[in-house]
Design an enzyme around this catalytic site. Structure first.
Site, PDB file in Angstrom:
ATOM      1  N   ASP A  41      74.453 140.215  36.622  1.00 54.39           N
ATOM      2  CA  ASP A  41      73.289 139.364  36.792  1.00 54.39           C
ATOM      3  C   ASP A  41      72.281 139.554  35.665  1.00 54.39           C
ATOM      4  O   ASP A  41      72.290 140.568  34.947  1.00 54.39           O
ATOM      5  CB  ASP A  41      72.608 139.661  38.135  1.00 54.39           C
ATOM      6  CG  ASP A  41      73.095 138.744  39.246  1.00 54.39           C
ATOM      7  OD1 ASP A  41      73.860 137.818  38.963  1.00 54.39           O
ATOM      8  OD2 ASP A  41      72.700 138.971  40.414  1.00 54.39           O
ATOM      9  N   LYS A  63      71.325 134.731  36.775  1.00 54.38           N
ATOM     10  CA  LYS A  63      70.695 133.899  37.795  1.00 54.38           C
ATOM     11  C   LYS A  63      69.251 134.348  37.904  1.00 54.38           C
ATOM     12  O   LYS A  63      68.958 135.427  38.382  1.00 54.38           O
ATOM     13  CB  LYS A  63      71.384 134.028  39.155  1.00 54.38           C
ATOM     14  CG  LYS A  63      72.796 133.474  39.160  1.00 54.38           C
ATOM     15  CD  LYS A  63      73.332 133.326  40.557  1.00 54.38           C
ATOM     16  CE  LYS A  63      72.697 132.175  41.294  1.00 54.38           C
ATOM     17  NZ  LYS A  63      72.953 130.873  40.667  1.00 54.38           N
ATOM     18  N   MET A 184      59.678 137.183  44.628  1.00 54.68           N
ATOM     19  CA  MET A 184      59.682 135.847  44.002  1.00 54.68           C
ATOM     20  C   MET A 184      58.515 134.994  44.496  1.00 54.68           C
ATOM     21  O   MET A 184      58.669 133.797  44.749  1.00 54.68           O
ATOM     22  CB  MET A 184      61.022 135.141  44.271  1.00 54.68           C
ATOM     23  CG  MET A 184      62.223 135.893  43.703  1.00 54.68           C
ATOM     24  SD  MET A 184      63.819 135.259  44.271  1.00 54.68           S
ATOM     25  CE  MET A 184      63.918 136.027  45.915  1.00 54.68           C
TER      26      MET A 184
END
Length: 263
Positions: A41, A63, A184
């Site tokens: 990742d 990602k 996030m």
């Protein structure tokens, strides 16, 4: 690397932790070193790849929210194909594979393809972030539990505009004395702040930690009433973790009076 096509390989989802290579588990290091193929990742520290075998094939399948990224279905197809070719596959994911890492989705799709997958936990960013500030997530006097929640809404056809009921979550956090750890959430900080303020006092202490555990980590300590303003003033961006709750009281008391982010 040659493999017999009739010999099924293996797949392990490995948590690479928040970034600092020293926070890897021994089991993670062993799995990385045993891999013949690693699907990595975007947020995985390059230094962690130093544990891989010199002849291992490393495939970056980044990602990251808001950026161009490898489609999830394509990543899963690559993993399945490699296992069927007899490879020892490691899917290396930032933090913990089962905390906002899509590990659950990948395990399900691998099982549908007849492949059982092993999972190696990693230290999740929310835990590393508060620990770096010398603050606990739970405390007998301040917090009886902790909630990990994503601030990044799922997109796509049929997706709800805001799948998280922030007002209900704030009310529960207030009544049950819970720490909120929001992943996030920087991009939507203004909306999250406004919704949480319906049930949490504006003076509730908040910390925002960017690049947790890495040498270039930055953070602010502020209040819920100044969350969005504090983020803007400090110029913080993703990847960051937002922590909300009274476990930060001691840290806030030490920093806010002399800081530029207080009320």
């Amino acid at each position: 690397m040659k493999h017999h096509l009739d010999t099924l390989g293996s797949c392990t989802l490995v948590g690479a932790g928040p970034g600092d290579p020293d926070l890897l588990t021994l089991k993670a290091v062993k799995a990385i070193h045993a891999a013949t193929v690693l699907f990595v990742d975007d947020l995985v520290n390059d230094a962690i790849l130093g544990y891989a075998r010199p002849d291992a094939r490393i495939v970056h399948v980044g990602k990251r929210g808001g950026c161009k990224s490898t489609p999830q279905a394509f990543i899963e197809k690559l993993m399945i194909t490699a296992v069927r070719e007899g490879e020892t596959v490691v899917r290396l994911k930032g933090g913990d594979p089962f905390i906002f890492g899509r590990g659950g989705e990948e395990v399900e799709h691998l099982r549908e393809a007849g492949i059982e997958c092993t999972v190696v936990n990693g230290i999740t960013a929310g835990l590393a972030a508060v620990t770096s500030l010398g603050v606990p997530l739970t405390h007998r006097d301040h917090a009886q539990g902790v909630v990990f929640v994503t601030g990044h809404a799922k997109t796509g056809a049929g997706a709800a505009e805001d799948p998280t009921d922030w007002r209900a979550l704030a009310a529960t956090a207030h009544d049950a004395r819970l720490t909120l750890v929001i992943y996030m959430g920087v991009a939507g900080a203004g909306h999250i702040q406004a919704e949480l303020l319906h049930s949490l006092p504006g003076a509730t202490p908040v910390a925002v930690i960017q690049h947790a555990s890495l040498p270039h980590q930055r953070h602010i300590v502020t209040t819920l009433a100044r969350l969005q303003a504090g983020i803007a003033e400090a110029g913080l961006a993703s990847p960051s973790v937002i922590v909300v709750g009274d476990v930060l009281q001691g840290l806030a008391a030490a920093q806010l009076p002399a800081g530029r982010f207080g009320t």
